[in-house]
Design an enzyme around this catalytic site. Sequence first.
Site, short mmCIF file in Angstrom:
data_model
loop_
_atom_site.label_atom_id
_atom_site.label_comp_id
_atom_site.label_asym_id
_atom_site.label_seq_id
_atom_site.Cartn_x
_atom_site.Cartn_y
_atom_site.Cartn_z
N LYS A 1 0.72 -1.46 0.18
CA LYS A 1 -0.22 -0.01 -0.06
C LYS A 1 0.62 1.32 -0.05
CE LYS A 1 -3.59 -0.48 -0.60
NZ LYS A 1 -4.39 -0.93 -1.69
N GLY A 2 2.00 1.22 -0.53
CA GLY A 2 2.91 2.18 -0.57
C GLY A 2 2.91 2.93 -1.87
N GLY A 3 2.56 2.11 -2.73
CA GLY A 3 2.52 2.80 -4.49
C GLY A 3 3.48 1.92 -5.35
N THR A 4 3.60 0.65 -4.84
CA THR A 4 4.28 -0.30 -5.59
C THR A 4 3.87 -0.69 -7.04
OG1 THR A 4 3.54 -2.17 -4.66
CG2 THR A 4 5.47 -1.30 -3.61
N ARG A 5 2.64 -0.75 -6.93
CA ARG A 5 1.87 -1.18 -8.39
C ARG A 5 2.28 -0.03 -9.32
NH1 ARG A 5 1.52 -4.75 -11.89
NH2 ARG A 5 1.32 -6.33 -9.81
N ARG B 1 5.61 5.32 2.39
CA ARG B 1 4.39 6.24 2.40
C ARG B 1 4.14 6.30 3.91
NH1 ARG B 1 -1.52 4.18 0.48
NH2 ARG B 1 -2.79 6.18 0.48
N GLY C 1 -7.10 3.33 -5.15
CA GLY C 1 -7.62 4.91 -5.06
C GLY C 1 -9.13 4.60 -4.09
N ARG C 2 -9.08 3.71 -3.39
CA ARG C 2 -10.43 3.55 -2.58
C ARG C 2 -10.51 4.79 -1.77
NH1 ARG C 2 -8.11 -1.76 -2.15
NH2 ARG C 2 -9.17 -3.52 -3.13
N HIS D 1 -11.07 6.01 1.87
CA HIS D 1 -10.83 5.66 3.26
C HIS D 1 -12.02 6.14 4.28
CE1 HIS D 1 -6.12 5.96 2.56
NE2 HIS D 1 -6.63 5.13 1.85
#
Length: 353
Positions: free
Chosen positions: A110-114, A191, A317-318, A320
């Site tokens: 959930k850091g932006g790896t994808r 992140r 981009g869900r 929160h």
Amino acid sequence: MGQRLNRCLDVPVALPPLRRRLLLLFIMLFLWLYMFYSCAGSCAGLAARGSPSPPRAAPPLAALLPGEPGEESSLEEQRAAPDAAAPISSFFNGSGTKRLPQAIIIGVKKGGTRALLEFLRVHPDVRAVGAEPHFFDRNYERGLAWYRDLMPRTLEGQITMEKTPSYFVTKEAPARISSMSKGTKLIVVVRDPVTRAISDYTQTLSKKPDIPTFESLTFKNRTTGLIDTSWSAIQIGIYAKHLENWLLYFPIGQILFVSGERLISDPAGELGRVQDFLGLKRIITDKHFYFNKTKGFPCLKKAEGSSKPHCLGKTKGRTHPDIDQEVVQRLRDFYRPFNMKFYQMTGQDFGWD
């Protein structure tokens, strides 16, 4: 085939001797190439059928909670592979060679790896596995030959990459990657640990709507304010602790730390740093991105010949859930000393406090 050759060999006697010899030489060359190719294909097939396949472990039964959704490759893709070089017939089936990765995105979830991997794949000299192999944490017993066979074919000068964010928090991963190659370049996308934890919880909530609240999972005892560091959503964000394990096997200069926040606000700038780190020409620039206001992060502009721009899937981009601000502040206080140590270790201030 025999009839065609008979017709070809039925050379008129009237042909000059030189032309007749050249024609016969051409026919012999054609026959030699045909038999060579047929033999290569049949021999490779016989070898494949005659050699026993190594035993395959059963697929991991671990829940999807520790990993990102939709990243697993199929069992057909994750097949065993021999250590020997590919047979000659592979020359006709594709170009390039399967190599072990020279660079790995090792974290964090959930850091932006994808996003980073998708952006990097725009570069013509980067070839990457789409699915997460989970080799150094879940599938290590399958061996390096199995791992290498998952990799895409690369040409000379291209870089082979993969990404599995759970490596960063896996105790055995640094030693295993070092054993494969001490020169492997490592990339960590980090992140704000509080925002990361909430994003992690949001992902789990989308799959299991009946889980306890974020607030109840955060504390061992809310009255005393004792944070439950055994909860993976909290534990992953203690970056300094995990980094200490990696520095036992890799020098700090061999690890690049990418800011998940800057990957959103300035994707071209962060991709410039990554390209420099990998020794690549800076091909990915501002012209490749546009900001998607609906999703709240950058997307790739449509490629030539494509009808649509390329954005990450709906799982990214869900929105929160609202979290009690007192709990958020407690978490910020908890992470602050770890963040300060992480800044010192990496020589970068990520601005989370």
